[in-house]
Design a protein around this motif. Structure first.
Motif, PDB file in Angstrom:
ATOM      1  N   LEU A 111       0.889  -1.149   0.019  1.00  0.00           N
ATOM      2  CA  LEU A 111      -0.080   0.016  -0.039  1.00  0.00           C
ATOM      3  C   LEU A 111       0.909   1.348   0.065  1.00  0.00           C
ATOM      4  O   LEU A 111       0.466   2.129  -0.665  1.00  0.00           O
ATOM      5  CB  LEU A 111      -0.928  -0.159   1.185  1.00  0.00           C
ATOM      6  N   GLY A 112       2.093   1.272   0.704  1.00  0.00           N
ATOM      7  CA  GLY A 112       2.727   2.149   0.600  1.00  0.00           C
ATOM      8  C   GLY A 112       3.228   2.468  -0.877  1.00  0.00           C
ATOM      9  O   GLY A 112       3.589   3.682  -1.225  1.00  0.00           O
ATOM     10  N   TYR A 113       3.811   1.425  -1.423  1.00  0.00           N
ATOM     11  CA  TYR A 113       4.449   1.614  -2.747  1.00  0.00           C
ATOM     12  C   TYR A 113       3.241   2.120  -3.662  1.00  0.00           C
ATOM     13  O   TYR A 113       3.436   2.797  -4.765  1.00  0.00           O
ATOM     14  CB  TYR A 113       4.916   0.414  -3.414  1.00  0.00           C
ATOM     15  N   SER A 114       2.023   1.859  -3.279  1.00  0.00           N
ATOM     16  CA  SER A 114       0.734   2.214  -4.313  1.00  0.00           C
ATOM     17  C   SER A 114       0.461   3.825  -3.974  1.00  0.00           C
ATOM     18  O   SER A 114      -0.352   4.314  -4.702  1.00  0.00           O
ATOM     19  CB  SER A 114      -0.467   1.436  -3.904  1.00  0.00           C
ATOM     20  N   ALA A 120       2.649   5.239   3.634  1.00  0.00           N
ATOM     21  CA  ALA A 120       4.004   5.919   3.098  1.00  0.00           C
ATOM     22  C   ALA A 120       4.770   6.294   4.400  1.00  0.00           C
ATOM     23  O   ALA A 120       4.100   6.382   5.570  1.00  0.00           O
ATOM     24  CB  ALA A 120       3.636   6.883   2.316  1.00  0.00           C
ATOM     25  N   ASN A 121       6.008   6.658   4.195  1.00  0.00           N
ATOM     26  CA  ASN A 121       6.984   6.921   5.308  1.00  0.00           C
ATOM     27  C   ASN A 121       7.007   8.487   5.387  1.00  0.00           C
ATOM     28  O   ASN A 121       7.879   9.351   5.341  1.00  0.00           O
ATOM     29  CB  ASN A 121       8.310   6.523   5.303  1.00  0.00           C
ATOM     30  N   SER A 131      11.004   2.546  -0.347  1.00  0.00           N
ATOM     31  CA  SER A 131      11.989   1.663  -0.129  1.00  0.00           C
ATOM     32  C   SER A 131      12.482   1.486   1.568  1.00  0.00           C
ATOM     33  O   SER A 131      12.544   0.494   2.010  1.00  0.00           O
ATOM     34  CB  SER A 131      13.074   1.720  -0.961  1.00  0.00           C
ATOM     35  N   PHE A 132      12.162   2.653   2.083  1.00  0.00           N
ATOM     36  CA  PHE A 132      12.711   2.523   3.483  1.00  0.00           C
ATOM     37  C   PHE A 132      11.802   1.740   4.205  1.00  0.00           C
ATOM     38  O   PHE A 132      12.204   1.238   5.532  1.00  0.00           O
ATOM     39  CB  PHE A 132      12.636   3.952   4.120  1.00  0.00           C
ATOM     40  N   SER A 133      10.532   1.333   3.761  1.00  0.00           N
ATOM     41  CA  SER A 133       9.613   0.193   4.699  1.00  0.00           C
ATOM     42  C   SER A 133      10.237  -0.875   4.613  1.00  0.00           C
ATOM     43  O   SER A 133       9.927  -1.641   5.697  1.00  0.00           O
ATOM     44  CB  SER A 133       8.279   0.383   3.798  1.00  0.00           C
ATOM     45  N   TRP A 134      11.003  -1.309   3.734  1.00  0.00           N
ATOM     46  CA  TRP A 134      11.831  -2.465   3.971  1.00  0.00           C
ATOM     47  C   TRP A 134      12.473  -2.522   5.104  1.00  0.00           C
ATOM     48  O   TRP A 134      12.686  -3.687   5.866  1.00  0.00           O
ATOM     49  CB  TRP A 134      12.679  -2.964   2.724  1.00  0.00           C
ATOM     50  N   TRP A 135      13.354  -1.617   5.434  1.00  0.00           N
ATOM     51  CA  TRP A 135      14.284  -1.462   6.511  1.00  0.00           C
ATOM     52  C   TRP A 135      13.461  -1.489   7.826  1.00  0.00           C
ATOM     53  O   TRP A 135      13.754  -1.912   8.661  1.00  0.00           O
ATOM     54  CB  TRP A 135      14.832  -0.155   6.372  1.00  0.00           C
TER      55      TRP A 135
END
Length: 385
Positions: A111-114, A120-121, A131-135
């Motif tokens: 959902l963040g990428y969408s 989102a961050n 991409s920070f969501s992966w971390w």
């Protein structure tokens, strides 16, 4: 032979249900301002604040319940501390925790990428890449998401709530090691006493930041330690029926008093009071797991249902709320419509939690534990803690 579930304790399920309901109401109220709803006309200000703004005390209840429920089976047999199988313990915990957690993290990242702002961050004025969501997800899975939040502040609405899971994961990691190292209940009890003393001291040193006095490991371990201490002491405390009832009422009164006083101005000892009251209720609860009259009523059954699905509700309610916030921004919701929206949010969260538990959490848990039982030649049993 088909797998059977052990009888659940209705009182513990009710406490869990109360804890998760407080968390859900807090997060909805932060998003939609329930203090500007018909509730403000129905409840006196002190009670309204106790209902709306003390969800973090609900997290404290969870910590104490976890300490009690995880330590209890480890202490059930004489000499059990020295004979604990670390691998079996960790695999059983991960079998319960990981499958629904991985699904929740995958949904939040997708959902963040969408482009959904709630995923989102960008919370707290940040503008971190998707991409920070992966971390951030890695920090959840490796037990230090609360530390990441202390470094950055609030940065992702849907991920922020997982700070408490990091605290519990470190507890799951450390408790069996402490059992093997200390080997005796009295040494484990002394360790709990030290943690209980450290908690208020640590919170007193960090009153300027809730990211520390509420989310830090040392700020929360006292609540878990009280639960472990309750599990150690419960078999040795046998009050008379009259004394048990009186002490239960005193513990319930302390819990109610703590909620009415709230967190603000009571950051040092408020969490300790809630944990102490919960631990006392656990020590004093009757051995019978069956519900009494109150818990057998439909509100009691509803509370127990929430308790049985509290983990899935914890993981997925902010996904529901994040989507709801985007579909219906706070500025578009009239005060008189907020209670109806709260009910819709609760129902949607419960539906999603039930679906995840039925089709993901419980089947994966059962499968992984059966594999563990075959590997270690143990009788398969699903212990839902």
């Amino acid at each position: 032979m088909p797998e059977t579930l052990p009888a659940r304790d209705a009182r513990i399920d009710a406490l869990r249900g109360l804890a998760i309901l407080l968390v859900l109401v807090l997060h909805f109220s932060i998003s939609y301002g329930l203090h500007k709803s018909p509730l403000a006309n129905w409840l006196p200000p002190m009670l309204l604040d106790a209902v709306l703004w003390n969800g973090n005390y609900g997290v404290t209840l969870f910590f104490t319940l976890s300490g009690f429920l995880i330590a209890g089976p480890l202490l059930a047999q004489p000499g059990a501390l020295a004979q604990l199988a670390l691998g079996d313990f960790y695999l059983r915990r991960f079998a319960r925790i990981l499958p629904p957690l991985l699904l929740a993290l995958a949904l939040i990242i997708a959902l963040g990428y969408s482009g959904h702002p709630s995923f989102a961050n960008v919370d707290g004025g940040h503008n971190l890449p998707a991409s920070f969501s992966w971390w951030a997800a890695f920090s959840v899975l490796s037990f230090w998401h609360n530390v990441l939040m202390q470094q950055l502040g609030y940065f992702n609405y849907a991920l922020n709530v997982y700070w408490s899971l990091s605290v519990e994961e470190v507890f799951y990691l450390c408790l069996p090691l402490a059992c093997l190292l200390l080997r005796r209940r009295r040494w484990l009890l002394l360790t709990c006493a030290a943690l209980i003393a450290i908690g208020p001291w640590y919170r007193a040193q960090h009153l300027d930041s809730e990211l520390y006095f509420m989310y830090g490991y040392w700020a929360c371990f006292d609540a878990i330690a009280l639960g472990v201490a309750a599990a150690i002491l419960a078999p040795h405390i046998r009050p008379s029926d009259i004394a048990r009832v009186l002490l239960q009422w005193l513990a319930a009164a302390l819990l109610l008093f703590s909620f009415l006083m709230g967190i603000g101005g009571h950051e040092v000892f408020g969490f300790s009071q809630v944990a102490l009251a919960c631990a006392a209720l656990l020590v004093l609860k009757p051995a019978a797991a069956q519900p009494g009259i109150c818990l057998a009523s439909w509100p009691g059954r509803a509370l127990r249902w929430l308790g049985r699905h509290s983990y899935e509700l914890y993981l997925f309610h902010c996904i529901v709320l994040g989507l709801l916030r985007e579909a219906l921004p706070r500025s578009t919701v009239a005060p008189e419509a907020k209670l109806g929206l709260l009910l819709a949010f609760l129902l949607a969260s419960c539906l999603l939690a039930a679906l995840v538990a039925r089709h993901i959490g419980t089947p994966a848990n059962r499968y992984l534990r059966r594999r563990l039982a075959r590997r270690s030649s143990l009788e398969p049993a699903l212990i839902r803690i």
